[in-house]
Design a protein around this motif. Structure first.
Motif, PDB file in Angstrom:
ATOM      1  N   SER A   1      -5.386  -6.689  -2.063  1.00 46.13           N
ATOM      2  CA  SER A   1      -3.945  -6.879  -2.259  1.00 46.13           C
ATOM      3  C   SER A   1      -3.616  -8.365  -2.324  1.00 46.13           C
ATOM      4  O   SER A   1      -2.737  -8.782  -3.091  1.00 46.13           O
ATOM      5  CB  SER A   1      -3.148  -6.197  -1.135  1.00 46.13           C
ATOM      6  OG  SER A   1      -3.391  -6.794   0.118  1.00 46.13           O
TER       7      SER A   1
ATOM      8  N   PHE B   1       0.831  -1.208   0.000  1.00 45.27           N
ATOM      9  CA  PHE B   1       0.000   0.000   0.000  1.00 45.27           C
ATOM     10  C   PHE B   1       0.865   1.258   0.000  1.00 45.27           C
ATOM     11  O   PHE B   1       0.646   2.175  -0.809  1.00 45.27           O
ATOM     12  CB  PHE B   1      -0.926  -0.011   1.211  1.00 45.27           C
ATOM     13  CG  PHE B   1      -1.663   1.281   1.431  1.00 45.27           C
ATOM     14  CD1 PHE B   1      -2.662   1.684   0.570  1.00 45.27           C
ATOM     15  CD2 PHE B   1      -1.347   2.103   2.513  1.00 45.27           C
ATOM     16  CE1 PHE B   1      -3.337   2.889   0.760  1.00 45.27           C
ATOM     17  CE2 PHE B   1      -2.003   3.299   2.714  1.00 45.27           C
ATOM     18  CZ  PHE B   1      -3.013   3.687   1.832  1.00 45.27           C
TER      19      PHE B   1
ATOM     20  N   LEU C   1      -9.102  -3.639   1.564  1.00 47.08           N
ATOM     21  CA  LEU C   1      -7.822  -3.431   0.887  1.00 47.08           C
ATOM     22  C   LEU C   1      -6.917  -4.641   1.074  1.00 47.08           C
ATOM     23  O   LEU C   1      -6.176  -5.029   0.158  1.00 47.08           O
ATOM     24  CB  LEU C   1      -7.140  -2.178   1.436  1.00 47.08           C
ATOM     25  CG  LEU C   1      -5.775  -1.826   0.848  1.00 47.08           C
ATOM     26  CD1 LEU C   1      -5.923  -1.373  -0.595  1.00 47.08           C
ATOM     27  CD2 LEU C   1      -5.105  -0.738   1.675  1.00 47.08           C
TER      28      LEU C   1
ATOM     29  N   ASN D   1     -10.329  -4.238   6.682  1.00 40.18           N
ATOM     30  CA  ASN D   1     -10.230  -3.387   5.502  1.00 40.18           C
ATOM     31  C   ASN D   1     -10.216  -4.272   4.250  1.00 40.18           C
ATOM     32  O   ASN D   1      -9.334  -5.136   4.120  1.00 40.18           O
ATOM     33  CB  ASN D   1      -8.957  -2.546   5.563  1.00 40.18           C
ATOM     34  CG  ASN D   1      -8.887  -1.488   4.478  1.00 40.18           C
ATOM     35  OD1 ASN D   1      -9.594  -1.554   3.479  1.00 40.18           O
ATOM     36  ND2 ASN D   1      -8.006  -0.509   4.658  1.00 40.18           N
TER      37      ASN D   1
END
Length: 261
Positions: free
Chosen positions: A189, A79, A185, A183
């Motif tokens: 990922s 990130f 995210l 999250n």
């Protein structure tokens, strides 16, 4: 043509429980490999590198390659690499986090860093926390690997990243950005690391508040297993549901190609 599934799965509470192999996990992973099914083991734990975690799993009799392990430390490093390539960070954490940041080209420093990055450690230092507070006050952006408030030990709960993040937030007035579960995210990922898509990937976890929530918000099918934190009863307390609830991943043996049939 039937859909080919990919699997994301939590580690603690799904593959292992209190340092012991969950019964049937070895056969489950063997079936994934035999069918050519791609999988990735996820953990919010940022202390260890994938190599460390592979060795830990090997002690339970489970052979998982480093390339099949994805941590919140790796997700955090990826990130930050997209946000500010070649940046700098003041880090509170262990080798899992510092190694991941070094591998994406970050410089670790306490002199005017771009970020303060908080991870998990068994030895939180008051001096380091004080330095983090001052750096955030001076303009460093505040990132944390995961929001877990406590971690387990044989003696009982230990303060973890989320609890220390709350301390720094209270002192500075700046909220951290949490990268790890829940999250989505973290899920995205992991999907990129696996070269997979949400449409044909499922998330297996033992916690409604992190694993299932993150999976749902990333558009994945989700399976809650009852070998860790959540139970049938506690799962009913949430306003969302997993796609399926199973006793353990052993219930998927023989059904890995069609987990929702």
């Amino acid at each position: 043509m039937p859909m080919t599934w990919n699997y994301l799965m939590d580690m603690d509470g799904v593959l292992v429980h209190e340092e012991h192999l969950v019964p049937g996990v070895d056969e489950f992973l063997a079936e994934l490999r035999a069918n050519g099914i791609r999988f990735l083991v996820l953990t919010n734990n940022s202390i260890y590198t994938p190599r460390d975690l592979r060795a830990r799993l090997a002690r339970t009799g489970l052979d998982v390659p480093e390339t099949a392990i994805w941590t919140s430390a790796l997700a955090t490093a990826k990130f930050l690499d997209t946000q500010r390539p070649g940046g700098s960070a003041f880090v509170i954490g262990e080798a899992g986090l510092t190694t991941a940041l070094h591998e994406v080209g970050y410089v670790l420093t306490d002199r005017d860093p771009d970020y303060v990055v908080l991870g998990e450690t068994r030895t939180y230092s008051f001096t380091a926390i004080t330095q983090a507070i001052r750096l955030v006050e001076e303009g460093a952006k505040f990132i944390a690997t995961n929001p877990d408030a406590t971690g387990p030990s044989r003696e009982g709960s230990l303060p973890a990243t989320g609890a220390v993040a709350a301390l720094i937030e209270r002192a500075t007035g700046f909220q951290p950005y949490f990268v790890g579960k829940p999250n989505p995210l973290m899920m995205r990922s992991a999907l990129r690391a696996l070269s997979a898509h949400s449409e044909n990937t499922l998330m297996i976890g033992d916690r409604m508040d992190t694993d299932v929530k993150a999976g749902l918000e990333a558009g994945l099918r989700t399976i809650l297993v009852l070998t860790g934190i959540s139970t049938d009863q506690t799962a009913e307390q949430f306003p969302y549901r997993p796609t399926r609830i199973l006793n353990s991943v052993a219930d998927l043996i023989g059904h890995t190609l069609e987990p929702f049939s």
